[in-house]
Motif scaffolding. Structure first.
Motif, PDB file in Angstrom:
ATOM      1  N   TYR A  87       7.349   0.535  -9.937  1.00  0.00           N
ATOM      2  CA  TYR A  87       6.427   1.610 -10.781  1.00  0.00           C
ATOM      3  C   TYR A  87       5.983   2.940  -9.866  1.00  0.00           C
ATOM      4  O   TYR A  87       6.296   3.710 -10.819  1.00  0.00           O
ATOM      5  CB  TYR A  87       5.796   0.715 -11.775  1.00  0.00           C
ATOM      6  N   MET A  88       5.207   2.508  -8.874  1.00  0.00           N
ATOM      7  CA  MET A  88       4.241   3.839  -8.929  1.00  0.00           C
ATOM      8  C   MET A  88       5.023   4.301  -7.153  1.00  0.00           C
ATOM      9  O   MET A  88       4.630   5.737  -7.019  1.00  0.00           O
ATOM     10  CB  MET A  88       3.204   3.326  -7.991  1.00  0.00           C
ATOM     11  N   ALA A  89       6.259   4.722  -7.110  1.00  0.00           N
ATOM     12  CA  ALA A  89       7.897   4.815  -6.081  1.00  0.00           C
ATOM     13  C   ALA A  89       7.088   6.587  -6.525  1.00  0.00           C
ATOM     14  O   ALA A  89       7.143   7.184  -6.175  1.00  0.00           O
ATOM     15  CB  ALA A  89       8.899   4.055  -5.752  1.00  0.00           C
ATOM     16  N   PRO A  90       7.238   6.811  -8.059  1.00  0.00           N
ATOM     17  CA  PRO A  90       7.617   8.871  -8.533  1.00  0.00           C
ATOM     18  C   PRO A  90       6.123   9.171  -7.272  1.00  0.00           C
ATOM     19  O   PRO A  90       6.121  10.253  -7.759  1.00  0.00           O
ATOM     20  CB  PRO A  90       7.563   8.651  -9.666  1.00  0.00           C
ATOM     21  N   LYS A 141       6.941   9.959   0.047  1.00  0.00           N
ATOM     22  CA  LYS A 141       8.576   9.768   0.269  1.00  0.00           C
ATOM     23  C   LYS A 141       9.121  10.210   1.682  1.00  0.00           C
ATOM     24  O   LYS A 141       8.699  11.260   2.388  1.00  0.00           O
ATOM     25  CB  LYS A 141       8.863  10.508  -1.015  1.00  0.00           C
ATOM     26  N   ASN A 142      10.008   9.982   2.023  1.00  0.00           N
ATOM     27  CA  ASN A 142      10.922  10.338   3.039  1.00  0.00           C
ATOM     28  C   ASN A 142       9.862  10.619   3.778  1.00  0.00           C
ATOM     29  O   ASN A 142       9.885  11.770   4.972  1.00  0.00           O
ATOM     30  CB  ASN A 142      11.523  11.324   2.580  1.00  0.00           C
ATOM     31  N   PRO A 143       9.279   9.710   4.710  1.00  0.00           N
ATOM     32  CA  PRO A 143       9.601   8.120   4.338  1.00  0.00           C
ATOM     33  C   PRO A 143       8.460   7.737   3.095  1.00  0.00           C
ATOM     34  O   PRO A 143       7.179   8.280   2.667  1.00  0.00           O
ATOM     35  CB  PRO A 143       8.888   6.944   4.944  1.00  0.00           C
ATOM     36  N   SER A 188      13.544   0.897  12.274  1.00  0.00           N
ATOM     37  CA  SER A 188      12.651   1.955  11.891  1.00  0.00           C
ATOM     38  C   SER A 188      12.740   2.757  10.429  1.00  0.00           C
ATOM     39  O   SER A 188      12.574   2.544   9.498  1.00  0.00           O
ATOM     40  CB  SER A 188      13.918   3.296  12.565  1.00  0.00           C
ATOM     41  N   VAL A 189      13.559   1.033   9.819  1.00  0.00           N
ATOM     42  CA  VAL A 189      13.533   0.833   8.094  1.00  0.00           C
ATOM     43  C   VAL A 189      12.703   1.231   8.066  1.00  0.00           C
ATOM     44  O   VAL A 189      11.486   1.328   7.140  1.00  0.00           O
ATOM     45  CB  VAL A 189      14.250   0.184   7.710  1.00  0.00           C
ATOM     46  N   TRP A 190      11.228  -0.102   8.976  1.00  0.00           N
ATOM     47  CA  TRP A 190      10.446  -0.691   7.740  1.00  0.00           C
ATOM     48  C   TRP A 190       9.414   0.267   9.523  1.00  0.00           C
ATOM     49  O   TRP A 190       8.042   1.293   8.683  1.00  0.00           O
ATOM     50  CB  TRP A 190       9.555  -1.552   9.014  1.00  0.00           C
ATOM     51  N   SER A 201       0.798  -1.367   0.020  1.00  0.00           N
ATOM     52  CA  SER A 201       0.066  -0.212  -0.138  1.00  0.00           C
ATOM     53  C   SER A 201       0.945   1.156  -0.016  1.00  0.00           C
ATOM     54  O   SER A 201       1.907   0.969   0.414  1.00  0.00           O
ATOM     55  CB  SER A 201      -0.645   0.025   1.098  1.00  0.00           C
ATOM     56  N   ASP A 202       0.127   2.589  -0.656  1.00  0.00           N
ATOM     57  CA  ASP A 202       0.761   3.633  -0.277  1.00  0.00           C
ATOM     58  C   ASP A 202      -0.123   4.689   0.024  1.00  0.00           C
ATOM     59  O   ASP A 202      -1.532   4.332   0.207  1.00  0.00           O
ATOM     60  CB  ASP A 202       1.716   4.175  -2.422  1.00  0.00           C
ATOM     61  N   TYR A 203       0.546   6.593   0.031  1.00  0.00           N
ATOM     62  CA  TYR A 203      -0.660   7.200   0.427  1.00  0.00           C
ATOM     63  C   TYR A 203       0.417   8.119  -0.564  1.00  0.00           C
ATOM     64  O   TYR A 203       1.527   7.598  -1.301  1.00  0.00           O
ATOM     65  CB  TYR A 203       0.159   7.340   1.962  1.00  0.00           C
ATOM     66  N   VAL A 204      -0.972   8.628  -1.039  1.00  0.00           N
ATOM     67  CA  VAL A 204      -0.922  10.447  -1.838  1.00  0.00           C
ATOM     68  C   VAL A 204      -1.341  10.852  -1.864  1.00  0.00           C
ATOM     69  O   VAL A 204      -2.429  10.950  -0.923  1.00  0.00           O
ATOM     70  CB  VAL A 204      -1.553   9.637  -3.441  1.00  0.00           C
ATOM     71  N   ARG A 205      -0.585  12.284  -2.119  1.00  0.00           N
ATOM     72  CA  ARG A 205      -0.726  13.884  -1.822  1.00  0.00           C
ATOM     73  C   ARG A 205      -1.158  14.143  -3.095  1.00  0.00           C
ATOM     74  O   ARG A 205      -1.492  15.403  -3.134  1.00  0.00           O
ATOM     75  CB  ARG A 205       0.415  14.367  -1.150  1.00  0.00           C
ATOM     76  N   GLU A 206      -0.989  14.498  -4.061  1.00  0.00           N
ATOM     77  CA  GLU A 206      -0.507  14.520  -5.617  1.00  0.00           C
ATOM     78  C   GLU A 206      -1.277  13.740  -6.479  1.00  0.00           C
ATOM     79  O   GLU A 206      -1.460  13.052  -5.875  1.00  0.00           O
ATOM     80  CB  GLU A 206       0.618  15.520  -6.241  1.00  0.00           C
TER      81      GLU A 206
END
Length: 552
Positions: A469-472, A476-478, A506-508, A387-392
Motif C-alpha cells: 500500500y505504501m509504494a506510492p 522509487k527506482n529503486p 541487483s534486484v535486491w 522498511s522504506d525511505y521517505v523524501r516527501e
C-alpha cells in the motif's frame, strides 16, 4: 509458520496405483537417506579435521554437535526470532563457541576443506534468521565469547569484540568515562556489535554524530584464507565495504575499533501519546515536515499503532535531547507546538540511563543499568519487518488509508516506526561508506511482533499488504530499504550453492545499496572470488563457478 497438510491425491496431477505410489515413495525415501548419509559423512570428516588440531587450540572444548546435551540451549539462547525456531528449518551441523582466533581459523580451514558453509552469529538479531539458519549444511560460529571491550577514555576510542552487545558497549563506555562519552548506535541493547555496525546502525544520537558505522576507524577481520587483517592490511576498499555493506559477505569480523562521542552529563527524554481525537494524524503529518530540520541535538521518533479490538489509532512520539529540560521546552514550543510537550512529560537523566529508558519502552522507573548487560532474559517473539525511505511528507489521506490496513485482524501487532534523518547524518557523502541512504528525510519501518504461531501467516500477509500500500509514498527506482532491516521478500540469491549473477542479485542489492552495490561486488570478487562467505542475501562474486568444492 506451521506447514499445511495436504492429501496425497491433491498434489498428484494424474492417477496412480497404490503399488506404484509405494515404489515412488520408497525411492524418494532412499534418496533422502542417501542425502542424510552424505551430510553425516561430511560432518564426520569436518570433526576429524578439527580433531587433528585440538591439542594446540583446545577446540574440542568449544565444539557442540547435535548429539551434545548443550547443543539446543546454545542454539536457542540467541535465536531472537521465534519464526525460525521451528524444526522445519535446518540446524547447524556443529556449533562452535570460540575463545580465540586460532580456533576460528581451524574451523574456517576445515569447513572449506569439507565444503561446509560457515554462518557467524554475533547477537542473533538478523530479522530473517540468517545468523543461525541456512538451506544447506553449515557450521555456526557463535561469537558470544568475543565480547571484550577496551575503552580508552582519554583518546575517546574503544576496541569492541564482535560478540559484544550494544548494551555491554554502552555500559562500559559510560563506566569508563564517568558518563561523559557515548557511542551512537541502535536502541535494542541485546543486538550484537558485529552485525549492527557492519550494516549501518542508527539510534537517538544519529542526527548529531551519524551512523555507528561512521565511527569505525579500524577492524580485525579474518579473510577466506584465515588471515587476520586490520585496516591497513585489508586496504581501503574492503574497509569501506564492511562499514554499511554487511561483513558476512567478506569474512569473519573479530573486532571493531570505534570513535566515542561527547555527551552532556544530562539529557532529556520524553514520550507523548496522542489519539485520533487529539489530532494524532495532523501532528504526525507536521512531524514529517519538521523532524529532520530540528537542531541536531534533538531526535524525535514517531510511531503509529492501532488499538486491539477498536477502529482507532495512537501516535507515539519518543525523544532524546542532548541537554536539560529548560532548554528543550522553549525549543519544542517554537518548532513543534502542536505536540504540546509539557515539563511533566520530560525526564532528565544521564545518556546511559536513556538507553535503558528507550529499550524499556519509556519506563520512568527502574532505570537499572544492569539491564544493559543482560542478553538472555528478554522475552523472545515472532517478528517480521519491512522498511522504506521517505523524501516527501506522506499525505494525511495516505496515513488514513494506512490505518484501514492496520484496523484489519492482527493489525495491532504491527508498529509503524519512523526515525528522522538530517543533521550530521545527511552531511556525510553517500559513498563515504557502503551505506547510501543519506538524502532521505526519514526511515520508515513496518515492524510486526506477535507471540502465537497461529497468527504468523495472518500478520506476515498484513505486513506485506501494508508495504504494498505504501509504494506510492516512498522512494522509487529503486524502492530503497535498510540492510539491517533484512527482508528476503525483496529478492534473494538462488537456492543452495547455485550461482547467482550480479544482475540477478541487483534486484535486491540495488534496494539496499543503490549505486554502491557495484563497488561492493568488485570488492567481493577481489577478496572472496570463490564466494565461500555467502547466504541468501550475500554480495555475489563475478566469478561464475562460485565455491570450489574440495573432496580431499
Amino acid at each position: 509458520m506451521k506447514a499445511q497438510t495436504k492429501s496425497t491425491t491433491s498434489i498428484l496431477p494424474f492417477n496412480i496405483s497404490t503399488t506404484t505410489l509405494v515404489l515412488v515413495l520408497s525411492f524418494l525415501h532412499g534418496i533422502a537417506l542417501a542425502d542424510d548419509h552424505v551430510h553425516h559423512d561430511t560432518n564426520q570428516k569436518f570433526l576429524q579435521c578439527l580433531s587433528l588440531h585440538s591439542e594446540n587450540t583446545f577446540i574440542s572444548k568449544v565444539i557442540f554437535t547435535q548429539s551434545n546435551s548443550s547443543y539446543i540451549s546454545i542454539l536457542n539462547n540467541l535465536k531472537q526470532n521465534l519464526l525460525y525456531a521451528s524444526p522445519e528449518y535446518r540446524r547447524p551441523q556443529v556449533i562452535v563457541t570460540p575463545f580465540h582466533v586460532s580456533q576460528i581459523q581451524w574451523v574456517l580451514k576445515c569447513a572449506r576443506k569439507r565444503g561446509l558453509r560457515i554462518i557467524v552469529r554475533s547477537g542473533g538479531h538478523d530479522h530473517e534468521g540468517l545468523s543461525y539458519v541456512s538451506e544447506v549444511p553449515f557450521v555456526m560460529i557463535d561469537l558470544i565469547n568475543f565480547n571484550q571491550i577496551d575503552v580508552d577514555a582519554e583518546e575517546k576510542t574503544a576496541w569492541v569484540g564482535a560478540g559484544a552487545t550494544l548494551g555491554e558497549l554502552y555500559y562500559k563506555v559510560s563506566e569508563e568515562s564517568n558518563n561523559l562519552l557515548a557511542f551512537p548506535a541502535g536502541v535494542c541493547p541485546t543486538v550484537g556489535v558485529g552485525g549492527h555496525l557492519s550494516g549501518g546502525g542508527f539510534g537517538y544520537l544519529m542526527r548529531k554524530y551519524g551512523l555507528a558505522a561512521d565511527q569505525v576507524i579500524d577492524a580485525h577481520l579474518m579473510d577466506v584464507n584465515g588471515r587476520i587483517l586490520d585496516r591497513k592490511s585489508m586496504g581501503e576498499d574492503l574497509f569501506w565495504a564492511i562499514r554499511g555493506g554487511g561483513v558476512a559477505s567478506f569474512g569473519i569480523l573479530v573486532a571493531w575499533k570505534v570513535n566515542l562521542v561527547d555527551v552532556p552529563s544530562t539529557v532529556t527524554v520524553f514520550t507523548v501519546v496522542r489519539t485520533l481525537e487529539q489530532n494524532a494524524t495532523q501532528i504526525h503529518h507536521k512531524w514529517q515536515q519538521i523532524a529532520y530540520k530540528l537542531p541536531e541535538e534533538l531526535v524525535i521518533s514517531a510511531g503509529l499503532k492501532s488499538v486491539e479490538g477498536k477502529r482507532t489509532m495512537v501516535a507515539i512520539f519518543s525523544a532524546e535531547y542532548l541537554g536539560g529540560v529548560d532548554r528543550l521546552l522553549p525549543l519544542m514550543q517554537e518548532r513543534f507546538p502542536e505536540l504540546g510537550v509539557r515539563k511533566e512529560d520530560c525526564q532528565e537523566m544521564s545518556w546511559v540511563e536513556s538507553t535503558v529508558y528507550h529499550r524499556a519502552f519509556n519506563a520512568k522507573e527502574n532505570l537499572n543499568l544492569e539491564l544493559l548487560l543482560d542478553r538472555l532474559s528478554y522475552a523472545k517473539y515472532y517478528m517480521k519487518a519491512k522498511s522504506d525511505y521517505v523524501r516527501e511528507p506522506i499525505p494525511v489521506e495516505a496515513l488514513e488509508g494506512m490505518y484501514e490496513v492496520l484496523y484489519e485482524e492482527g493489525g495491532h501487532n504491527i508498529y509503524v516506526i519512523s526515525f528522522p534523518y538530517g543533521g550530521r547524518f545527511n552531511e556525510i557523502s553517500e559513498t563515504a561508506t557502503a551505506f547510501p541512504h543519506r538524502s532521505n528525510k526519514f526511515h520508515l519501518m513496518y515492524y510486526a511482533e506477535w507471540y502465537d504461531d497461529e497468527e504468523s501467516q495472518r500478520v506476515i500477509e498484513l505486513d506485506r499488504k501494508l508495504y504494498d500500500y505504501m509504494a506510492p509514498y516512498v522512494t522509487k527506482n529503486p524502492r530503497a530499504t535498510y540492510f539491517n532491516c533484512k527482508d528476503l521478500e525483496i529478492g534473494r540469491n538462488n537456492f543452495g550453492d547455485n550461482y547467482t549473477s550480479v544482475e540477478e542479485a541487483s534486484v535486491w542489492g540495488n534496494k539496499y545499496f543503490k549505486n554502491n552495490f557495484k563497488r561492493l561486488v568488485d570488492v567481493k570478487t577481489k577478496v572472496d572470488p570463490d564466494n565461500f562467505f555467502r547466504n541468501e542475501q550475500s554480495i555475489p562474486s563475478r566469478v561464475r563457478h562460485g565455491i570450489r568444492k574440495r573432496n580431499h
